[in-house]
Design an enzyme around this catalytic site. Structure first.
Site, mmCIF file in Angstrom:
data_model
loop_
_atom_site.group_PDB
_atom_site.id
_atom_site.type_symbol
_atom_site.label_atom_id
_atom_site.label_comp_id
_atom_site.label_asym_id
_atom_site.label_seq_id
_atom_site.Cartn_x
_atom_site.Cartn_y
_atom_site.Cartn_z
ATOM 1 N N HIS A 1 44.473 48.620 41.327
ATOM 2 C CA HIS A 1 43.980 48.701 42.384
ATOM 3 C C HIS A 1 43.967 47.269 42.998
ATOM 4 O O HIS A 1 44.051 46.422 42.932
ATOM 5 C CB HIS A 1 42.117 49.234 41.814
ATOM 6 C CG HIS A 1 41.738 48.714 40.955
ATOM 7 N ND1 HIS A 1 41.868 48.178 39.602
ATOM 8 C CD2 HIS A 1 40.885 47.310 41.409
ATOM 9 C CE1 HIS A 1 41.076 47.277 39.402
ATOM 10 N NE2 HIS A 1 39.958 47.126 40.048
ATOM 11 N N HIS B 1 41.691 45.890 44.052
ATOM 12 C CA HIS B 1 40.458 44.410 43.686
ATOM 13 C C HIS B 1 41.197 42.997 44.118
ATOM 14 O O HIS B 1 42.192 42.985 42.713
ATOM 15 C CB HIS B 1 39.322 44.928 43.113
ATOM 16 C CG HIS B 1 38.018 45.621 43.103
ATOM 17 N ND1 HIS B 1 37.592 46.362 42.055
ATOM 18 C CD2 HIS B 1 37.297 45.670 44.329
ATOM 19 C CE1 HIS B 1 36.235 47.008 42.848
ATOM 20 N NE2 HIS B 1 36.772 46.553 43.670
ATOM 21 N N ASP C 1 40.677 40.491 41.469
ATOM 22 C CA ASP C 1 40.664 39.883 40.317
ATOM 23 C C ASP C 1 42.501 40.968 39.981
ATOM 24 O O ASP C 1 43.097 40.677 38.516
ATOM 25 C CB ASP C 1 40.195 40.230 38.904
ATOM 26 C CG ASP C 1 39.536 41.046 38.817
ATOM 27 O OD1 ASP C 1 38.931 42.378 40.041
ATOM 28 O OD2 ASP C 1 39.208 42.024 37.772
ATOM 29 N N HIS C 2 42.851 41.782 40.383
ATOM 30 C CA HIS C 2 43.936 42.887 39.620
ATOM 31 C C HIS C 2 44.946 42.185 40.776
ATOM 32 O O HIS C 2 46.337 42.143 40.656
ATOM 33 C CB HIS C 2 43.864 43.648 39.870
ATOM 34 C CG HIS C 2 43.109 44.274 38.790
ATOM 35 N ND1 HIS C 2 43.195 45.433 37.952
ATOM 36 C CD2 HIS C 2 41.639 44.440 38.638
ATOM 37 C CE1 HIS C 2 42.164 45.383 36.725
ATOM 38 N NE2 HIS C 2 40.838 44.472 37.599
ATOM 39 N N HIS D 1 36.590 55.254 39.991
ATOM 40 C CA HIS D 1 35.779 53.236 39.305
ATOM 41 C C HIS D 1 35.888 53.578 40.956
ATOM 42 O O HIS D 1 35.699 54.760 42.412
ATOM 43 C CB HIS D 1 37.640 52.210 40.126
ATOM 44 C CG HIS D 1 36.927 50.621 39.759
ATOM 45 N ND1 HIS D 1 36.247 50.573 38.774
ATOM 46 C CD2 HIS D 1 36.924 50.130 40.179
ATOM 47 C CE1 HIS D 1 35.552 49.146 39.320
ATOM 48 N NE2 HIS D 1 36.603 49.082 40.236
ATOM 49 N N ASP E 1 40.194 49.733 36.654
ATOM 50 C CA ASP E 1 39.449 50.205 35.689
ATOM 51 C C ASP E 1 38.561 51.479 36.090
ATOM 52 O O ASP E 1 38.643 51.764 36.797
ATOM 53 C CB ASP E 1 38.708 49.335 37.017
ATOM 54 C CG ASP E 1 38.365 47.027 36.657
ATOM 55 O OD1 ASP E 1 38.791 46.758 36.232
ATOM 56 O OD2 ASP E 1 38.706 46.557 37.368
ATOM 57 N N HIS F 1 39.399 43.783 29.023
ATOM 58 C CA HIS F 1 38.780 43.159 30.424
ATOM 59 C C HIS F 1 37.405 42.813 30.433
ATOM 60 O O HIS F 1 36.682 43.971 30.832
ATOM 61 C CB HIS F 1 39.298 44.421 31.843
ATOM 62 C CG HIS F 1 38.520 44.525 32.997
ATOM 63 N ND1 HIS F 1 37.326 44.875 33.239
ATOM 64 C CD2 HIS F 1 39.404 43.818 34.536
ATOM 65 C CE1 HIS F 1 37.773 44.469 34.725
ATOM 66 N NE2 HIS F 1 38.723 43.881 35.055
#
Length: 319
Positions: free
Chosen positions: A62, A64, A66-67, A139, A210, A268
């Site tokens: 996805h 976001h 942090d990914h 998510h 997530d 995570h």
């Protein structure tokens, strides 16, 4: 198949854990696949035994930060290294726009072809050895989990048995090794499967993050040798998990149990469970193991070898 955890923290990096990224090494084809690419992923690869030159596919769950914040730096480095032939990137809608915009505003030009695949649930890649599929997770934004399934292959060919039957070596052996039926010059019909050992069952890996507990993750993890599942929160912090649509340790364990997975590796983790706090990661591991005993807790640079299963072994355990 070898799994290397490059980042196991959620949201932000810590001194001991980088943000999300998992590498899958395929030694039989000298190939490296990457799942998510948080900030600093290329540094983590350089600190490991992995080779950037072997990187061929990247799967993003996805959008976001942090990914994905490590993606552009890694792609640029691959270009400067000059030894990457092509990279295929799979991810949700918007991923291609992100890469194109970042490339345009940073004046980054890639010296090798990059193909971005906008995915939807179902099979997204297949070759003679592997099938990769994705499914919807639950998510705050569109998120996908991935399943890598190695195809079954014929068991070990019994050369001595073939010689005892006076089967001429050469091309015919190759056909028999593949389990094919061959008619010899003398008229005999030889079934290749009778000369091979038990079928080698293909290994299966699921990567789900997530997400909160959802049917999509259970489906992706069905009969998986390894389920990699996020466990951002402890069970007592379930209210935050529901609010932010992340999983608790117990949700990850329940997913593994419902899916009939063979091993769960949690990742995570929220930095709130750092050593010295009221709840620590060792407490989260106990929570998960109370539901699913075959649970491990990932840490940066942890390596997990995925062994092969055979039909005989499966029969013994009643699977």
């Amino acid at each position: 198949m070898q799994i290397t955890f490059l980042g196991t923290s959620s949201g932000v990096p810590t001194r001991s854990r980088n943000v999300s990224s998992v590498a899958l090494r395929l030694p039989q084809r000298a190939e490296l696949w990457l799942f998510d690419c948080g900030e600093g992923t290329q540094h983590q690869i350089m600190r490991s035994e992995l080779k950037i030159s072997q990187l061929s596919r990247i799967f993003i769950t996805h959008m976001h930060g942090d990914h994905i914040f490590g993606l552009m730096g890694l792609l640029a480095t691959c270009g400067l290294a000059g030894n990457v032939e092509r990279i295929d990137i799979y991810g949700p809608p918007g991923l291609n726009d992100y890469i194109q915009s970042a490339s345009r505003y940073s004046y980054t030009h890639f010296s090798y072809p990059i193909k971005v695949h906008a995915i939807r649930p179902g099979v997204i890649y297949e070759d003679d050895y592997f099938t990769v599929s994705c499914g919807n997770l639950h998510h705050r934004i569109t998120a996908f989990g991935y399943r890598v399934a190695e195809k079954d292959r014929t068991g070990r060919f019994d050369v001595e048995k073939a010689k005892a039957l006076d089967i001429p070596s050469g091309r015919i052996y190759g056909q028999l090794k593949r389990g094919e039926t061959v008619i010899l010059d003398d008229g005999r019909v030889i079934d290749g499967t009778q000369l091979c050992g038990p079928t080698e069952i293909g290994r299966k890996i699921a990567y789900c993050t997530d997400t909160i507990y959802c049917d999509g993750a259970v489906e992706l993890a069905h009969d998986a040798d390894v389920l990699i599942h996020e466990a951002t929160f402890a069970h007592q912090d379930a209210d935050m998990a529901f609010q932010r649509l992340h999983s608790t340790t117990t949700m990850a364990a329940q997913t593994a149990l419902a899916a009939g997975a063979h091993r769960l590796i949690m990742s995570h983790f929220s930095p709130r469970y750092a050593p010295g706090n009221t709840l620590e990661l060792k407490d989260l591991l106990k929570e998960a193991r109370a539901i699913f005993p075959r649970t491990d807790m990932a840490y940066d640079f942890m390596i997990h070898e995925v062994p092969r299963r055979r039909e005989v072994e499966l029969t013994k355990v009643g699977v």
